[in-house]
Scaffold this active site. Structure first.
Site, PDB file in Angstrom:
ATOM      1  N   CYS A   1       1.077  -1.249  -0.033  1.00  0.00           N
ATOM      2  CA  CYS A   1      -0.128   0.038   0.013  1.00  0.00           C
ATOM      3  C   CYS A   1       0.762   1.273   0.002  1.00  0.00           C
ATOM      4  CB  CYS A   1      -0.852   0.234   1.152  1.00  0.00           C
ATOM      5  SG  CYS A   1      -1.569  -1.527   1.710  1.00  0.00           S
TER       6      CYS A   1
ATOM      7  N   ARG B   1       0.746   2.092  -5.863  1.00  0.00           N
ATOM      8  CA  ARG B   1       1.029   1.029  -4.838  1.00  0.00           C
ATOM      9  C   ARG B   1      -0.307   0.191  -4.503  1.00  0.00           C
ATOM     10  NH1 ARG B   1       5.095   1.202  -1.291  1.00  0.00           N
ATOM     11  NH2 ARG B   1       7.015   2.229  -2.113  1.00  0.00           N
TER      12      ARG B   1
ATOM     13  N   TRP C   1      -3.763  -2.048  -1.166  1.00  0.00           N
ATOM     14  CA  TRP C   1      -3.857  -2.993  -1.851  1.00  0.00           C
ATOM     15  C   TRP C   1      -4.042  -4.241  -0.891  1.00  0.00           C
ATOM     16  CZ3 TRP C   1      -1.115  -7.697  -2.381  1.00  0.00           C
ATOM     17  CH2 TRP C   1      -1.481  -8.608  -3.423  1.00  0.00           C
TER      18      TRP C   1
ATOM     19  N   ASN D   1       1.615  -0.291   5.820  1.00  0.00           N
ATOM     20  CA  ASN D   1       1.977  -1.090   4.400  1.00  0.00           C
ATOM     21  C   ASN D   1       2.990  -2.164   4.917  1.00  0.00           C
ATOM     22  OD1 ASN D   1       3.053  -1.950   1.752  1.00  0.00           O
ATOM     23  ND2 ASN D   1       4.711  -0.469   1.914  1.00  0.00           N
ATOM     24  N   GLY D   2       2.400  -3.473   4.237  1.00  0.00           N
ATOM     25  CA  GLY D   2       2.898  -4.582   4.640  1.00  0.00           C
ATOM     26  C   GLY D   2       2.032  -5.712   5.366  1.00  0.00           C
TER      27      GLY D   2
ATOM     28  N   GLU E   1       5.972 -12.413 -22.283  1.00  0.00           N
ATOM     29  CA  GLU E   1       5.397 -10.934 -21.930  1.00  0.00           C
ATOM     30  C   GLU E   1       4.093 -10.681 -22.532  1.00  0.00           C
ATOM     31  OE1 GLU E   1       5.802  -8.901 -19.843  1.00  0.00           O
ATOM     32  OE2 GLU E   1       5.545  -6.894 -20.845  1.00  0.00           O
TER      33      GLU E   1
ATOM     34  N   LYS F   1       0.955  -9.469 -20.731  1.00  0.00           N
ATOM     35  CA  LYS F   1       0.096  -8.222 -21.045  1.00  0.00           C
ATOM     36  C   LYS F   1      -1.556  -8.667 -21.031  1.00  0.00           C
ATOM     37  CE  LYS F   1       2.143  -5.665 -20.016  1.00  0.00           C
ATOM     38  NZ  LYS F   1       3.338  -5.912 -19.169  1.00  0.00           N
TER      39      LYS F   1
ATOM     40  N   GLU G   1      -3.266  -9.471 -17.844  1.00  0.00           N
ATOM     41  CA  GLU G   1      -3.198  -8.308 -16.936  1.00  0.00           C
ATOM     42  C   GLU G   1      -4.407  -7.415 -17.069  1.00  0.00           C
ATOM     43  OE1 GLU G   1       0.980  -7.200 -15.211  1.00  0.00           O
ATOM     44  OE2 GLU G   1       0.954  -6.925 -17.429  1.00  0.00           O
TER      45      GLU G   1
ATOM     46  N   HIS H   1       4.460 -30.678 -26.870  1.00  0.00           N
ATOM     47  CA  HIS H   1       4.462 -31.571 -25.720  1.00  0.00           C
ATOM     48  C   HIS H   1       3.268 -31.032 -24.715  1.00  0.00           C
ATOM     49  CE1 HIS H   1       8.223 -33.023 -26.671  1.00  0.00           C
ATOM     50  NE2 HIS H   1       8.855 -31.803 -26.955  1.00  0.00           N
TER      51      HIS H   1
ATOM     52  N   LYS I   1       1.033  -1.374  -9.054  1.00  0.00           N
ATOM     53  CA  LYS I   1       2.237  -1.190  -9.880  1.00  0.00           C
ATOM     54  C   LYS I   1       3.346  -1.823  -9.038  1.00  0.00           C
ATOM     55  CE  LYS I   1       4.298   1.061 -13.475  1.00  0.00           C
ATOM     56  NZ  LYS I   1       4.111  -0.334 -14.567  1.00  0.00           N
TER      57      LYS I   1
HETATM   58  C1  G6P Z   1       3.856  -5.810 -10.624  1.00  0.00           C
HETATM   59  C2  G6P Z   1       3.539  -5.045 -11.697  1.00  0.00           C
HETATM   60  C3  G6P Z   1       4.261  -5.443 -12.908  1.00  0.00           C
HETATM   61  C4  G6P Z   1       5.659  -5.565 -12.799  1.00  0.00           C
HETATM   62  C5  G6P Z   1       6.121  -6.249 -11.522  1.00  0.00           C
HETATM   63  C6  G6P Z   1       7.564  -6.203 -11.239  1.00  0.00           C
HETATM   64  O1  G6P Z   1       3.157  -7.102 -10.589  1.00  0.00           O
HETATM   65  O2  G6P Z   1       2.190  -4.891 -12.160  1.00  0.00           O
HETATM   66  O3  G6P Z   1       4.175  -4.575 -14.068  1.00  0.00           O
HETATM   67  O4  G6P Z   1       6.435  -5.947 -13.906  1.00  0.00           O
HETATM   68  O5  G6P Z   1       5.014  -5.793 -10.439  1.00  0.00           O
HETATM   69  O6  G6P Z   1       7.702  -4.904 -10.650  1.00  0.00           O
HETATM   70  P1  G6P Z   1       9.093  -4.042 -10.758  1.00  0.00           P
HETATM   71  O7  G6P Z   1       8.785  -2.734 -10.123  1.00  0.00           O
HETATM   72  O8  G6P Z   1      10.071  -4.792  -9.866  1.00  0.00           O
HETATM   73  O9  G6P Z   1       9.745  -4.241 -12.195  1.00  0.00           O
END
Ligand code: G6P
Length: 607
Positions: A2, A27, A74, A98-99, A479, A483, A486, A502, A602
């Site tokens: 958070c 956050r 969060w 936060n934690g 990736e 994407k 997500e 496989h 994020k």
């Molecule tokens: C979260 C974000 C991702 C990011 C990951 C790692 O899951 O939603 O977009 O790739 O954290 O974050 P970092 O800040 O360590 O790259």
């Protein structure tokens, strides 16, 4: 995980707390709240959902007070409703956290034994009641907080205010970052310097186990043994301006379109285009002496690590391990002396990546952080750091951070290869030249936006999507799938093209789009064979390649996007862009919240 903020101010703090929370929304955005002292009493306003909901609430029911704390959540323990929203409070104390408090069940039981009633499902509420309990026993706010901190297990950053103590705020840090900000007759607390940027650039970062007593005129910092300790004041470069979307409907689209520029900025810091050489900043270790590299990261940053493994092995002849931070930190991995551990993180605050860094340091590794936030915990704790110049990335799904990470890793690969004698100057010049072309090639890739938008129409209604690639295109397949998951909530999987037979080949039918990432590189024919296998089973292939690749495959794919012909070394950087755009347009068609997808944040500061 958070975001938290606290202000001992000279005037009403609610608008400033709200502004700080907006800057911390990356956050988490499940709920938000603030608490202030009004006539020495604790007052709160909280709301489910995003900060805008809290702002609307405060507009209807304004809240006074010159001392206050704020939180954007969060959810970890307890659903994201208003009851579970922070700050949590008794009549004597209000807390933002936060934690995760790992021993909260035991503490809650103990406190319930004293007849204390709990209102929420959160782990945080035990902190409120413990401090209150010790205050009731006659301890001062400082002593009650210190005693509480010693009882907590787990990770936390805390902000605490007390009824009848309008000139006092306590902050504490263990596992989650917390910064102190210095104003003129005002003092601040924040999860990061960015949150405090409009208020001050004078910052002290608390160290592990520190707790700090703030008054309007200063701070006293204690270490984990409660001894008073000095911590240095630093000048933060975080910008006070809030990022805007410009003319774009979403931050994500803006950030995708910024890639040519920010890749250029990143190259500018590391590559001399005249001599066609890589110029890294001075590092406190000798690259030629590195015997092995371990690259650790989470999420999208992990896929950047995976690309780097292919590059470093092939170009620099260096043995490379890559690992997901949350797995690595508990694996008791052996790390031979002379190894370099590289940590990739946009935010530089990801809890698992930070823990992995601390482990690698204990193992005697050289440590290098690759981050987008220069003042982040990872950058401060690693022996050296390299920066991506992506600028603030606001969209939760990472885009420009990823391609700038790849850009730095490509430069690092060349530098390591040169240091190890694996390439000569001509090779370095060729690879550097390929990199200098990336920004303009990226513009060409972006020109396919309309076409990708059209393809999105056909995909938005499906249940599953498969992404395939080989070599450095394999991490791009991963990736691409990430994407899509997500932001569109469509199930997607990335697979190594050769591994498809496989298992995932069993999934293929007419309804399943298969996105194939296949630049015409040395592995092209192999991937092309896999495409034929898919088509033979009725699969609908969307083929991302270049003109040569498209011609070599023939007209068998349902759709082909012809990307620029470039040196295979740089294809992962460029091929990341169409998979980003595809996911974006599919999500827009599905009507999801593209910039703040459900359940995500994020920066993940809990493990
Ligand atoms: C979260 C974000 C991702 C990011 C990951 C790692 O899951 O939603 O977009 O790739 O954290 O974050 P970092 O800040 O360590 O790259």
């Amino acid at each position: 995980m958070c975001g938290i903020i606290g202000i001992i101010g000279k005037a009403g703090v609610a608008p400033l707390l709200l502004e700080g929370l907006k800057r911390l929304e990356y956050r988490g955005y499940d709920s938000a709240g603030i608490a202030t002292l009004v006539d020495s009493r604790i007052e709160r306003r909280r709301a489910e959902g995003r900060i805008v909901n809290l702002a609307a609430r405060i507009e209807k029911e304004p809240i006074a007070g010159q001392t206050g704390i704020g939180h954007t959540r969060w959810a970890t323990h307890g659903i994201p409703n208003e009851i579970n929203a922070h700050p949590h409070a008794s009549s004597k104390v209000a807390v933002v956290h936060n934690g995760i408090i790992e021993n909260f069940q035991a503490l809650r039981k103990e406190l319930e034994g004293f007849g204390i009633h709990f209102e929420t499902d959160t782990d945080t509420e035990v902190i409120v009641h413990l401090i209150t309990h010790y205050l009731d026993e006659g301890l001062t706010p400082e002593a009650a907080t210190a005693k509480t901190l010693h009882r907590l297990e787990g990770a936390f950053a805390l902000g605490v205010i007390f009824a009848n103590e309008s000139s006092l705020m306590i902050g504490a840090r263990r596992g989650s970052p917390l910064a102190i900000g210095y104003g003129d007759g005002e003092m601040y607390l924040g999860s990061d310097a960015l949150a405090l940027a409009p208020l001050t650039s004078k910052i002290t970062y608390l160290e592990e186990g520190d707790w700090a007593v703030l008054t309007p005129t200063g701070v006293t910092i204690h270490d984990e043994t409660d001894a008073v300790i000095e911590r240095k004041i630093e000048k933060s470069a975080a910008s006070g301006a809030l990022e805007g979307k410009g003319n774009y409907p979403h931050f994500m689209l803006k950030e995708i379109f910024e890639q040519p520029a920010v890749i250029g900025d990143t190259l500018h810091a590391l590559l001399n285009p005249v001599t066609r050489t890589i110029v890294l900043p001075d590092l406190p270790f000798d690259l030629a002496g590195i015997s092995r590299a371990t690259i650790i990261a989470c999420g999208t940053s992990f896929y950047a690590a995976l690309v780097a493994k292919y590059w470093l092995e092939a170009v620099a002849g260096l043995a490379v391990d890559v690992d997901i931070a949350s797995e690595f930190r508990y694996r008791n991995a052996g790390m031979p002396k002379g190894g370099l551990a590289i940590f990739i993180s946009q935010s530089g605050e990801t809890a698992d990546t930070l823990a992995a860094l601390r482990y690698a340091k204990k193992q005697g590794q050289h440590t290098l952080a690759l981050v987008n936030v220069a003042e982040s915990s990872l950058a401060r704790e690693a022996e050296a750091s390299l920066l991506t110049y992506a600028g603030p990335e606001i969209g939760v799904a990472s885009t420009k951070a990823f391609t700038t990470q790849l850009t730095v890793l490509a430069c690092l690969t060349i530098a390591l290869a040169r240091a190890r004698g694996a390439i000569d100057h001509a090779d370095e010049a060729r690879l550097s030249a390929a990199l200098t072309e990336v920004p303009s090639r990226a513009v060409e890739v972006l020109n396919h936006d309309e076409r990708l938008k059209g393809l999105a129409d056909d995909i938005a209604g499906v249940r599953d999507v498969l992404y395939l690639g080989r070599g450095t295109s394999y991490p791009i397949a991963l990736e691409g799938a990430l994407k899509l998951k997500e932001i569109s909530y469509i199930h997607a999987e990335g697979y190594a093209a050769g591994e498809m037979k496989h298992g995932p080949i069993a999934l293929i039918d007419e309804g399943m789009p298969i996105i194939v990432i296949a630049p015409s590189d040395p592995l092209f024919e192999k991937t092309a064979s896999n495409v034929q296998e898919v088509i033979a089973r009725g699969g609908r292939v969307i083929f991302l390649s270049d003109r040569t690749g498209a011609e070599r495959l023939g007209r068998v794919a349902a759709a082909t996007i012809e990307l620029p012909e470039v040196d295979p070394f740089v294809t992962p950087i460029l091929y990341a862009i169409p998979v980003q755009l595809l996911a974006y347009h599919i999500a827009v068609l599905k009507g999801t919240n593209v910039d703040q997808p459900r359940n995500l944040a994020k920066s993940v500061t809990v493990e």
